[in-house]
Motif scaffolding. Structure first.
Motif, mmCIF file in Angstrom:
data_model
loop_
_atom_site.group_PDB
_atom_site.id
_atom_site.type_symbol
_atom_site.label_atom_id
_atom_site.label_comp_id
_atom_site.label_asym_id
_atom_site.label_seq_id
_atom_site.Cartn_x
_atom_site.Cartn_y
_atom_site.Cartn_z
ATOM 1 N N UNK A 56 26.233 69.584 62.975
ATOM 2 C CA UNK A 56 26.337 69.322 61.480
ATOM 3 C C UNK A 56 26.346 68.136 61.180
ATOM 4 N N UNK A 57 26.055 67.814 60.040
ATOM 5 C CA UNK A 57 26.231 66.377 59.636
ATOM 6 C C UNK A 57 27.611 65.684 59.465
ATOM 7 N N UNK A 58 28.542 66.439 58.827
ATOM 8 C CA UNK A 58 29.863 66.178 58.773
ATOM 9 C C UNK A 58 30.507 65.655 59.913
ATOM 10 N N UNK A 59 30.379 66.653 60.910
ATOM 11 C CA UNK A 59 30.998 66.202 62.174
ATOM 12 C C UNK A 59 30.362 65.282 62.899
ATOM 13 N N UNK A 60 28.932 64.985 62.716
ATOM 14 C CA UNK A 60 28.322 64.284 63.579
ATOM 15 C C UNK A 60 28.868 62.462 62.952
ATOM 16 N N UNK A 61 28.963 62.674 61.616
ATOM 17 C CA UNK A 61 29.417 61.289 60.941
ATOM 18 C C UNK A 61 30.647 61.040 61.488
ATOM 19 N N UNK A 62 31.720 61.784 61.556
ATOM 20 C CA UNK A 62 33.084 61.734 62.265
ATOM 21 C C UNK A 62 32.989 61.029 63.746
ATOM 22 N N UNK A 63 31.768 61.361 64.509
ATOM 23 C CA UNK A 63 31.489 60.498 65.984
ATOM 24 C C UNK A 63 31.112 59.336 65.742
ATOM 25 N N UNK A 64 30.603 58.752 64.403
ATOM 26 C CA UNK A 64 30.078 57.276 64.214
ATOM 27 C C UNK A 64 31.501 56.520 64.431
ATOM 28 N N UNK A 65 32.836 57.157 64.507
ATOM 29 C CA UNK A 65 33.934 56.307 64.532
ATOM 30 C C UNK A 65 34.569 56.650 65.891
ATOM 31 N N UNK A 66 33.791 57.094 66.836
ATOM 32 C CA UNK A 66 34.141 57.496 68.206
ATOM 33 C C UNK A 66 33.242 57.019 69.231
ATOM 34 N N UNK A 67 32.542 56.032 68.631
ATOM 35 C CA UNK A 67 31.898 55.074 69.680
ATOM 36 C C UNK A 67 30.358 55.443 69.575
ATOM 37 N N UNK A 68 29.713 56.515 68.748
ATOM 38 C CA UNK A 68 28.406 56.452 68.508
ATOM 39 C C UNK A 68 27.871 55.777 67.602
ATOM 40 N N UNK A 69 26.644 55.260 67.726
ATOM 41 C CA UNK A 69 26.020 54.327 66.860
ATOM 42 C C UNK A 69 24.611 54.703 66.479
ATOM 43 N N UNK A 70 24.099 55.908 66.812
ATOM 44 C CA UNK A 70 22.772 56.193 66.397
ATOM 45 C C UNK A 70 22.862 57.586 66.141
ATOM 46 N N UNK A 71 22.138 58.141 64.972
ATOM 47 C CA UNK A 71 21.828 59.222 64.469
ATOM 48 C C UNK A 71 20.618 60.127 64.713
ATOM 49 N N UNK A 72 19.983 59.737 65.732
ATOM 50 C CA UNK A 72 18.840 60.185 66.243
ATOM 51 C C UNK A 72 17.576 60.363 65.097
ATOM 52 N N UNK A 73 16.991 61.635 65.180
ATOM 53 C CA UNK A 73 15.753 61.696 64.601
ATOM 54 C C UNK A 73 16.088 62.487 63.136
ATOM 55 N N UNK A 74 15.085 62.275 62.322
ATOM 56 C CA UNK A 74 15.315 63.050 60.957
ATOM 57 C C UNK A 74 14.731 64.477 61.108
#
Length: 359
Positions: free
Chosen positions: A297-315
């Motif tokens: 889900x988008x909300x949990x994925x956004x949280x991972x942007x503060x845990x080392x992730x830098x990419x959101x993959x494909x639309x």
């Protein structure tokens, strides 16, 4: 943690002091910890988890900067678009994706056993329809393509690349442990050795791939770390991985509510720790860590942007002509969506190619 029927039980959590000691070591040498150090960090919680995520986020900023990257793509299901009778529809789907701004077609799944098509012809049909990058075919499907033509895998890969294949998904990895893979499949699975051989052969043929891990079921933390170590070893040999993607075994999303699904706290904690530890362990080898929003889900994925992730993959564009695309059918984001996410979290935004080049 220990393997239990139907899930993973968390037991024997480390002393807070141990977590803090390994965090201090990770600050000095993020990719140089021994396995016990990463295992301890995987169990971090509370204030120590926040510190782990902060450490991974700072490493992300130093490694790849502040840009949130994404690719505009469309998913196609091989079985839905293959066959001589489907050529006109396939061309229309690819052309529509290009008109909608896609730079990538992602296709997974084997050719049906009774198909009158072959993998090389299908590749050419797609890449001849529009100037798009084709990211397609998992290791099992690459082996199937070689077997259907009666040629060695390296020859098939060279011919596939010449036909227009640009890169391959490093999916089907699940957890790279034969016992776990067999239990997850309920029977024989592609052996780890074979999966590694196929991925390395693809890299040697000049095809990059993603690196993946599916977590949160039967595996232990030690098996998660061993999986990451094996991916790091492959990268040392080939340099062919463009990104690492960790995905929960059981998606919590559905097409009707993929933006803010309820994520169990255990999975939320585990997801944050895994992404942070992956950023540390893979540092210097795989720079890009993707947040798998279609699975969490988008909300949990956004949280991972503060845990080392830098990419959101494909639309995962749909469009008027979109076929069924497996578990991700109906999941799509817009450029405006990711623009809003980046702005809300202090990130710049950069559309990328499949291989992380600039558009």
């Amino acid at each position: 943690m220990a393997i239990v029927d139907g899930g993973v039980a968390e037991v024997g959590l480390p002393d807070v002091g141990q977590v803090r000691e390994w965090l201090a070591e990770a600050e000095r040498d993020p990719a140089g910890l021994p396995d016990p150090g990463y295992l301890t960090l995987l169990a971090a919680d509370g204030a120590e988890l926040e510190r782990l995520c902060g450490l991974a986020d700072g490493l992300r900023e130093r490694t790849v900067g502040d840009a949130l990257t994404f690719v505009v793509n469309r998913n196609l299901d091989t079985a839905a678009v293959s066959g001589s009778a489907a050529r006109e529809r396939l061309a229309a789907l690819v052309a529509e994706a290009h008109q909608l701004g896609a730079t990538e077609i992602c296709m997974q799944g084997p050719l049906p056993a009774d198909s009158d098509d072959d993998y090389l012809a299908l590749i050419a049909a797609i890449t001849d329809s529009a100037p798009l990058h084709l990211h397609a075919f998992r290791p099992e499907e690459l082996l199937d393509g070689a077997a259907r033509l009666g040629v060695p895998l390296p020859e098939f890969l060279v011919r596939a690349k010449a036909s227009g294949l640009g890169s391959v998904p490093g999916t089907g990895a699940r957890i790279l442990d034969d016992e776990v893979r067999a239990r997850l499949r309920g029977g024989p699975d592609l052996p780890v050795r074979t999966w590694v051989e196929v991925i390395e052969a693809a890299h040697r043929a000049g095809l990059t791939s993603t690196a993946t891990m599916v977590y949160g079921h039967l595996e232990t933390p030690a098996q998660q770390i061993a999986h990451l170590r094996l991916l790091a070893d492959i990268q040392d040999r080939t340099g062919g991985f463009t990104e690492f993607i960790a995905m929960p075994m059981d998606p919590v999303t559905a097409a009707a509510g993929f933006r803010t699904p309820a994520v169990p706290e255990r999975l939320r904690r585990q997801s944050r720790a895994i992404h942070a530890v992956a950023r540390l362990l893979l540092h210097g080898r795989i720079d890009n860590i993707q947040a798998a929003w279609p699975r969490l889900g988008v909300t949990a994925a956004v949280e991972l942007l503060h845990c080392g992730a830098n990419d959101f993959g494909g639309l995962l564009l749909d469009g008027r002509l979109a076929p069924e695309s497996g578990p991700e059918a109906g999941l799509t984001l817009t450029v405006a969506d990711v623009e809003q996410i980046a702005a809300a979290h202090g990130r710049s935004l950069r559309q990328r190619t499949t291989q992380y080049g600039r558009i």
